[in-house]
Design a protein around this motif. Structure first.
Motif, PDB file in Angstrom:
ATOM      1  N   GLN A 103      64.367  37.036  35.292  1.00  0.00           N
ATOM      2  CA  GLN A 103      63.818  37.187  33.946  1.00  0.00           C
ATOM      3  C   GLN A 103      63.138  38.549  33.739  1.00  0.00           C
ATOM      4  N   LEU A 104      62.986  39.318  34.811  1.00  0.00           N
ATOM      5  CA  LEU A 104      62.433  40.665  34.672  1.00  0.00           C
ATOM      6  C   LEU A 104      63.305  41.505  33.752  1.00  0.00           C
ATOM      7  N   GLY A 105      64.581  41.209  33.747  1.00  0.00           N
ATOM      8  CA  GLY A 105      65.521  41.941  32.908  1.00  0.00           C
ATOM      9  C   GLY A 105      65.362  41.691  31.427  1.00  0.00           C
ATOM     10  N   GLU A 106      64.553  40.699  31.062  1.00  0.00           N
ATOM     11  CA  GLU A 106      64.317  40.404  29.646  1.00  0.00           C
ATOM     12  C   GLU A 106      63.060  41.093  29.123  1.00  0.00           C
ATOM     13  N   MET A 107      62.304  41.733  30.021  1.00  0.00           N
ATOM     14  CA  MET A 107      61.021  42.314  29.638  1.00  0.00           C
ATOM     15  C   MET A 107      61.184  43.734  29.089  1.00  0.00           C
ATOM     16  N   ASP A 108      60.268  44.113  28.190  1.00  0.00           N
ATOM     17  CA  ASP A 108      60.205  45.479  27.664  1.00  0.00           C
ATOM     18  C   ASP A 108      59.152  46.305  28.395  1.00  0.00           C
ATOM     19  N   VAL A 109      58.101  45.640  28.870  1.00  0.00           N
ATOM     20  CA  VAL A 109      57.039  46.293  29.637  1.00  0.00           C
ATOM     21  C   VAL A 109      56.767  45.453  30.879  1.00  0.00           C
ATOM     22  N   LEU A 110      56.720  46.109  32.043  1.00  0.00           N
ATOM     23  CA  LEU A 110      56.420  45.412  33.288  1.00  0.00           C
ATOM     24  C   LEU A 110      55.163  46.003  33.917  1.00  0.00           C
ATOM     25  N   LEU A 111      54.196  45.150  34.188  1.00  0.00           N
ATOM     26  CA  LEU A 111      52.952  45.562  34.836  1.00  0.00           C
ATOM     27  C   LEU A 111      52.946  44.980  36.247  1.00  0.00           C
ATOM     28  N   ILE A 112      52.847  45.854  37.245  1.00  0.00           N
ATOM     29  CA  ILE A 112      52.872  45.416  38.638  1.00  0.00           C
ATOM     30  C   ILE A 112      51.452  45.313  39.166  1.00  0.00           C
ATOM     31  N   CYS A 113      51.028  44.094  39.521  1.00  0.00           N
ATOM     32  CA  CYS A 113      49.655  43.829  39.957  1.00  0.00           C
ATOM     33  C   CYS A 113      49.655  43.080  41.286  1.00  0.00           C
ATOM     34  N   VAL A 114      50.378  43.617  42.254  1.00  0.00           N
ATOM     35  CA  VAL A 114      50.469  42.949  43.560  1.00  0.00           C
ATOM     36  C   VAL A 114      49.407  43.490  44.512  1.00  0.00           C
ATOM     37  N   PRO A 115      49.086  42.748  45.576  1.00  0.00           N
ATOM     38  CA  PRO A 115      48.032  43.189  46.503  1.00  0.00           C
ATOM     39  C   PRO A 115      48.426  44.440  47.285  1.00  0.00           C
ATOM     40  N   THR A 116      47.429  45.240  47.623  1.00  0.00           N
ATOM     41  CA  THR A 116      47.610  46.385  48.529  1.00  0.00           C
ATOM     42  C   THR A 116      46.489  46.328  49.572  1.00  0.00           C
ATOM     43  N   PHE A 278      21.768  52.658  44.905  1.00  0.00           N
ATOM     44  CA  PHE A 278      22.587  51.782  45.730  1.00  0.00           C
ATOM     45  C   PHE A 278      21.640  50.965  46.600  1.00  0.00           C
ATOM     46  N   THR A 279      22.019  49.716  46.876  1.00  0.00           N
ATOM     47  CA  THR A 279      21.168  48.847  47.688  1.00  0.00           C
ATOM     48  C   THR A 279      21.908  48.401  48.946  1.00  0.00           C
ATOM     49  N   PRO A 280      21.178  48.138  50.017  1.00  0.00           N
ATOM     50  CA  PRO A 280      21.824  47.749  51.279  1.00  0.00           C
ATOM     51  C   PRO A 280      22.278  46.296  51.276  1.00  0.00           C
ATOM     52  N   GLY A 281      22.988  45.933  52.319  1.00  0.00           N
ATOM     53  CA  GLY A 281      23.443  44.557  52.458  1.00  0.00           C
ATOM     54  C   GLY A 281      24.000  44.306  53.843  1.00  0.00           C
ATOM     55  N   ILE A 282      24.469  43.088  54.064  1.00  0.00           N
ATOM     56  CA  ILE A 282      25.035  42.704  55.353  1.00  0.00           C
ATOM     57  C   ILE A 282      26.283  43.529  55.657  1.00  0.00           C
ATOM     58  N   GLY A 283      26.907  44.045  54.639  1.00  0.00           N
ATOM     59  CA  GLY A 283      28.111  44.858  54.775  1.00  0.00           C
ATOM     60  C   GLY A 283      28.687  45.084  53.394  1.00  0.00           C
ATOM     61  N   VAL A 284      29.935  45.503  53.341  1.00  0.00           N
ATOM     62  CA  VAL A 284      30.603  45.752  52.064  1.00  0.00           C
ATOM     63  C   VAL A 284      31.857  44.893  52.001  1.00  0.00           C
ATOM     64  N   GLY A 285      32.021  44.151  50.903  1.00  0.00           N
ATOM     65  CA  GLY A 285      33.167  43.254  50.798  1.00  0.00           C
ATOM     66  C   GLY A 285      33.947  43.441  49.523  1.00  0.00           C
ATOM     67  N   GLY A 286      34.963  42.606  49.363  1.00  0.00           N
ATOM     68  CA  GLY A 286      35.767  42.627  48.146  1.00  0.00           C
ATOM     69  C   GLY A 286      37.166  43.167  48.366  1.00  0.00           C
ATOM     70  N   HIS A 287      37.912  43.195  47.277  1.00  0.00           N
ATOM     71  CA  HIS A 287      39.323  43.578  47.351  1.00  0.00           C
ATOM     72  C   HIS A 287      39.548  45.073  47.190  1.00  0.00           C
ATOM     73  N   CYS A 288      38.488  45.844  46.906  1.00  0.00           N
ATOM     74  CA  CYS A 288      38.667  47.271  46.641  1.00  0.00           C
ATOM     75  C   CYS A 288      37.865  48.175  47.568  1.00  0.00           C
ATOM     76  N   ILE A 289      36.546  48.088  47.495  1.00  0.00           N
ATOM     77  CA  ILE A 289      35.700  49.097  48.141  1.00  0.00           C
ATOM     78  C   ILE A 289      35.891  49.173  49.660  1.00  0.00           C
ATOM     79  N   PRO A 290      36.002  48.059  50.396  1.00  0.00           N
ATOM     80  CA  PRO A 290      36.203  48.200  51.845  1.00  0.00           C
ATOM     81  C   PRO A 290      37.660  48.465  52.233  1.00  0.00           C
ATOM     82  N   VAL A 291      38.538  48.573  51.227  1.00  0.00           N
ATOM     83  CA  VAL A 291      39.969  48.768  51.477  1.00  0.00           C
ATOM     84  C   VAL A 291      40.435  50.159  51.051  1.00  0.00           C
ATOM     85  N   ASP A 292      40.101  50.543  49.820  1.00  0.00           N
ATOM     86  CA  ASP A 292      40.645  51.767  49.222  1.00  0.00           C
ATOM     87  C   ASP A 292      40.371  53.038  50.025  1.00  0.00           C
ATOM     88  N   PRO A 293      39.165  53.226  50.586  1.00  0.00           N
ATOM     89  CA  PRO A 293      38.933  54.465  51.341  1.00  0.00           C
ATOM     90  C   PRO A 293      39.915  54.664  52.492  1.00  0.00           C
TER      91      PRO A 293
END
Length: 451
Positions: A103-116, A278-293
């Protein structure tokens, strides 16, 4: 005669190219463009609902049959998506989910939002983008616009999205349009969302940038080139990563100097310019900040460069879990308690407040350290039913003052606002407050220990 035929053919080609662009512009303007969102996770599903709300008919694509079936029944699994709104989109036929990639072939705009994500060696895992690039190239039709939103290093869009398309004969900027616009979703943020957060946009050609900006709308922030857009997102989060490392390092130093880091931060924050808190913590988590660098670090190494500051920041931020573990040992010892004979309760395990997202959570890494070292470990996480610790499933407990009263130590891991801090203070005998929430709530006593 040959020249005349060539000119005529050139004109026909030019007209065909203009026709594809014109048709897409028209469909975007009158909201008749069919929008496909590939990947229905923390980024993809809110993105799909955002464009459905704008009036487009949206199809969500995901490899998970469970997710697709749930969504088509109106069952939502993302906190940032309104259940009633999702049900409305489904009932009005403005959103549907599928695993059928044809069904991708029926789309006019495709947004790719897969994990990295990154692997255990902190190396980029681009496999999801690579696989989607091949699938899109197989099914996409002429005149479609493809926008990659997944956070990644510069060059990814060209290598894994553009190359499969050009191999199949598409002329980018003419018969197909490709752009990169990194997601800026902040789970749980009630102030900033897809409607009011600027969105960086860079196309493979000027035409691609024009069309992508037109589709994204008023939040579009045009940049010169696709690689600028790719690098901008990694730079944003690397900036935060490094500053978090600085405050975490200062926290360890302040402990040795017997200086209150939180009071120090507040004092520095009184400066009306040139300082960002910025404030301290046990570490840094999430889907972006500890991954992107690490994506930037990887790309730098590929070109023979070392990003020393990023590497050092990683060591410091990752080291906060060990530092917190040692503080727990120290606190129990101050009460003549051995860890193996102690009951430790941890309040909150998500990577940030008021959501249930456990990805890359430093609290979970701390729990992994504690699991087989303490006599009893209780986790109270109101936004999750269970937590995977050292490949084992641990059910979470509901908040109960009786649990706190029996605990040798209560650790405030993630300070969800639903916790009653006065109740925590009144019923726990010893508290390790990693985020200074008790003092900020006006609660002070000798049984509270800070990070």
């Amino acid at each position: 005669m040959i020249t005349a035929v060539t000119q005529e053919e050139d004109e026909q080609i030019d007209n065909a190219r203009y026709s594809l662009q014109s048709a897409l512009r028209k469909r975007i303007m009158n909201k008749t463009a069919k929008v496909g969102v590939i990947g229905l996770g923390y980024v993809g599903l809110p993105t799909a609902c955002h464009y459905a709300c704008k009036g487009y008919k949206v199809t969500g694509f995901d490899v998970s049959e469970t997710k697709v079936q749930s969504l088509n029944k109106g069952i939502n699994y993302i906190n940032d998506v309104d259940n009633d709104e999702l049900t409305q989109f489904i009932n009005q036929n403005r959103f549907t989910a599928t695993t059928d990639m044809k069904q991708l072939g029926e789309m006019d705009v495709l947004l790719i939002c897969v994990p990295t994500p990154v692997n255990k060696l902190k190396e980029p895992d681009i496999s999801y983008v690579k696989d989607v690039g091949e699938i899109v190239a197989e099914h996409v039709k002429e005149g479609t616009m493809v926008i990659l939103e997944s956070t990644t290093y510069p060059g990814t869009t060209e290598e894994y999205i553009c190359t499969p398309l050009t191999v199949r004969g598409y002329v980018l900027g003419e018969s197909l349009f490709v752009a990169y616009s990194p997601e800026r979703i902040d789970p749980g943020n009630k102030k900033f969302n897809l409607s009011n957060t600027p969105k960086v946009v860079g196309g493979i050609t000027e035409t691609c940038t024009d069309l992508a900006c037109m589709f994204i709308g008023k939040t579009a922030q045009r940049v010169n080139g696709i690689r600028v857009a790719e690098l901008s997102k990694i730079f944003e989060n690397t900036f935060r990563w490094i500053n978090m490392a600085l405050v975490n390092e200062m926290t360890v130093l302040c402990k040795e100097l017997e200086i209150d880091i939180w009071e120090t931060i507040d004092a520095a924050s009184s400066k009306p310019y040139g300082f960002m808190k910025f404030t301290p913590g046990i570490g840094v988590g999430g889907h972006c900040i500890p991954v992107d660098p690490y994506y930037l670090l990887y790309k730098a190494k590929e070109h023979g460069h070392r990003t020393k500051m990023i590497e050092l920041a990683g060591d410091i931020n990752d080291g906060m879990v060990h530092y917190s573990y040692m503080r727990i040992l120290e606190l129990l010892a101050s009460k003549d308690k051995l860890m193996k004979h102690s009951h430790v309760v941890v309040l909150g395990a998500a990577y940030k407040s008021n959501i249930g997202d456990l990805r890359e959570s430093p609290v979970v890494r701390l729990l992994e350290r504690l699991q087989n070292k303490v006599q009893k470990l209780t986790v109270i996480e109101p936004y999750a039913k269970e937590i995977r610790i050292n490949e084992q499933i641990q059910l979470v407990a509901e908040y109960d003052v009786a649990i706190l009263q029996k605990a040798d130590l209560v650790v405030i891991g993630t300070p969800h606002t639903c916790f009653d801090w006065k109740s925590v203070h009144d019923h726990a005998s010893l508290i390790f407050d990693s985020k200074n929430v008790l003092e900020e709530s006006g609660l002070q006593s000798d049984k509270i220990a800070k990070l």
